[in-house]
Design a protein around this motif. Sequence first.
Motif, short mmCIF file in Angstrom:
data_model
loop_
_atom_site.label_atom_id
_atom_site.label_comp_id
_atom_site.label_asym_id
_atom_site.label_seq_id
_atom_site.Cartn_x
_atom_site.Cartn_y
_atom_site.Cartn_z
N ASP A 9 -11.23 3.69 -13.31
CA ASP A 9 -11.81 3.15 -12.08
C ASP A 9 -10.75 2.33 -11.34
OD1 ASP A 9 -13.60 2.27 -10.11
OD2 ASP A 9 -14.45 0.73 -11.39
N TYR A 10 -10.06 1.46 -12.07
CA TYR A 10 -9.01 0.63 -11.46
C TYR A 10 -7.87 1.49 -10.92
CZ TYR A 10 -11.16 -3.54 -13.59
OH TYR A 10 -12.01 -4.55 -13.96
N ALA A 11 -7.58 2.60 -11.59
CA ALA A 11 -6.52 3.50 -11.12
C ALA A 11 -6.86 4.07 -9.75
CB ALA A 11 -6.28 4.63 -12.12
N THR A 12 -8.14 4.38 -9.51
CA THR A 12 -8.53 4.86 -8.18
C THR A 12 -8.38 3.75 -7.14
OG1 THR A 12 -10.89 4.39 -8.51
CG2 THR A 12 -10.13 6.60 -9.10
N VAL A 13 -8.65 2.52 -7.55
CA VAL A 13 -8.48 1.38 -6.64
C VAL A 13 -7.00 1.23 -6.29
CG1 VAL A 13 -8.69 -1.13 -6.42
CG2 VAL A 13 -10.55 0.20 -7.44
N VAL A 14 -6.13 1.30 -7.28
CA VAL A 14 -4.68 1.18 -7.06
C VAL A 14 -4.19 2.32 -6.17
CG1 VAL A 14 -2.44 1.36 -8.23
CG2 VAL A 14 -4.20 -0.18 -9.13
N MET A 15 -4.64 3.53 -6.46
CA MET A 15 -4.19 4.68 -5.68
C MET A 15 -4.66 4.59 -4.23
SD MET A 15 -2.26 6.76 -7.43
CE MET A 15 -2.40 8.40 -6.71
N THR A 16 -5.88 4.14 -4.00
CA THR A 16 -6.34 4.01 -2.61
C THR A 16 -5.59 2.90 -1.90
OG1 THR A 16 -8.23 2.65 -3.30
CG2 THR A 16 -8.64 5.00 -2.96
N CYS A 17 -5.22 1.85 -2.61
CA CYS A 17 -4.41 0.78 -2.01
C CYS A 17 -3.08 1.34 -1.53
CB CYS A 17 -4.20 -0.33 -3.04
SG CYS A 17 -3.03 -1.60 -2.52
N ILE A 18 -2.42 2.10 -2.40
CA ILE A 18 -1.12 2.68 -2.04
C ILE A 18 -1.30 3.68 -0.89
CG2 ILE A 18 0.84 4.03 -2.86
CD1 ILE A 18 0.25 2.85 -5.68
N ALA A 19 -2.36 4.48 -0.96
CA ALA A 19 -2.62 5.49 0.07
C ALA A 19 -2.89 4.85 1.43
CB ALA A 19 -3.80 6.37 -0.34
N ALA A 20 -3.41 3.64 1.44
CA ALA A 20 -3.69 2.94 2.70
C ALA A 20 -2.41 2.51 3.41
CB ALA A 20 -4.58 1.73 2.44
N ALA A 32 -1.26 -5.72 -6.78
CA ALA A 32 -2.15 -6.60 -7.54
C ALA A 32 -2.88 -7.57 -6.61
CB ALA A 32 -1.37 -7.35 -8.61
N ASP A 33 -2.15 -8.15 -5.67
CA ASP A 33 -2.77 -9.08 -4.72
C ASP A 33 -3.83 -8.39 -3.87
OD1 ASP A 33 -1.25 -11.21 -5.61
OD2 ASP A 33 0.19 -11.12 -3.94
N GLU A 34 -3.48 -7.22 -3.34
CA GLU A 34 -4.40 -6.52 -2.44
C GLU A 34 -5.64 -5.99 -3.16
OE1 GLU A 34 -4.12 -2.86 0.70
OE2 GLU A 34 -2.42 -4.27 0.61
N THR A 35 -5.48 -5.58 -4.41
CA THR A 35 -6.61 -5.01 -5.15
C THR A 35 -7.38 -6.06 -5.95
OG1 THR A 35 -5.20 -4.51 -7.06
CG2 THR A 35 -5.50 -2.75 -5.40
N HIS A 36 -6.83 -7.26 -6.05
CA HIS A 36 -7.44 -8.34 -6.83
C HIS A 36 -7.54 -7.98 -8.31
CE1 HIS A 36 -8.35 -10.28 -3.04
NE2 HIS A 36 -8.92 -9.16 -2.64
N LEU A 37 -6.54 -7.23 -8.78
CA LEU A 37 -6.44 -6.88 -10.20
C LEU A 37 -5.31 -7.68 -10.83
CD1 LEU A 37 -6.79 -2.98 -9.93
CD2 LEU A 37 -8.53 -4.61 -10.73
#
Length: 157
Positions: A9-20, A32-37
Amino acid sequence: MLRVSRLTDYATVVMTCIAAHPDDVLSTVQIADETHLELPTVSKLLKALSHAALVESFRGVNGGYRLARPASEISLAEIVEALEGPIGMTECSAGEGQCDRESQCGVRGSWQRINSVLDQTLRAVSLAEMLKPLPPAVSSQGRKIAVTVKTGEATTE
């Protein structure tokens, strides 16, 4: 309950952050800052995603990560497989020879058909689609998925 792991689940969050940020190379700290992980979690995920050739890493002062391919060419199935391995609802649905009872099993074919539908559905959703906000008319249940079990085909709306 069937679900992907928290790391997936977190990997999809990280990937969407990079994709943005398609034109940028993002540092682990930025992600990490943008995803709050947590930073160690993001580092672990980026290592797995890099090993799966979903992200590229760059060293140096301006180093970081970016997608290895356009977001429209990366499926959710690839992200799941990067963290979980082959998609399989049961041991035998991911491949042959995984179960001693395979030759006597009366439900193996059904599980393989269900697994195929799940696999097709995850492959039909791109990372680019994950960036799009859901339209207001869509309920909290999310996107509708129509499944034809006889043929094992899945379509999404």
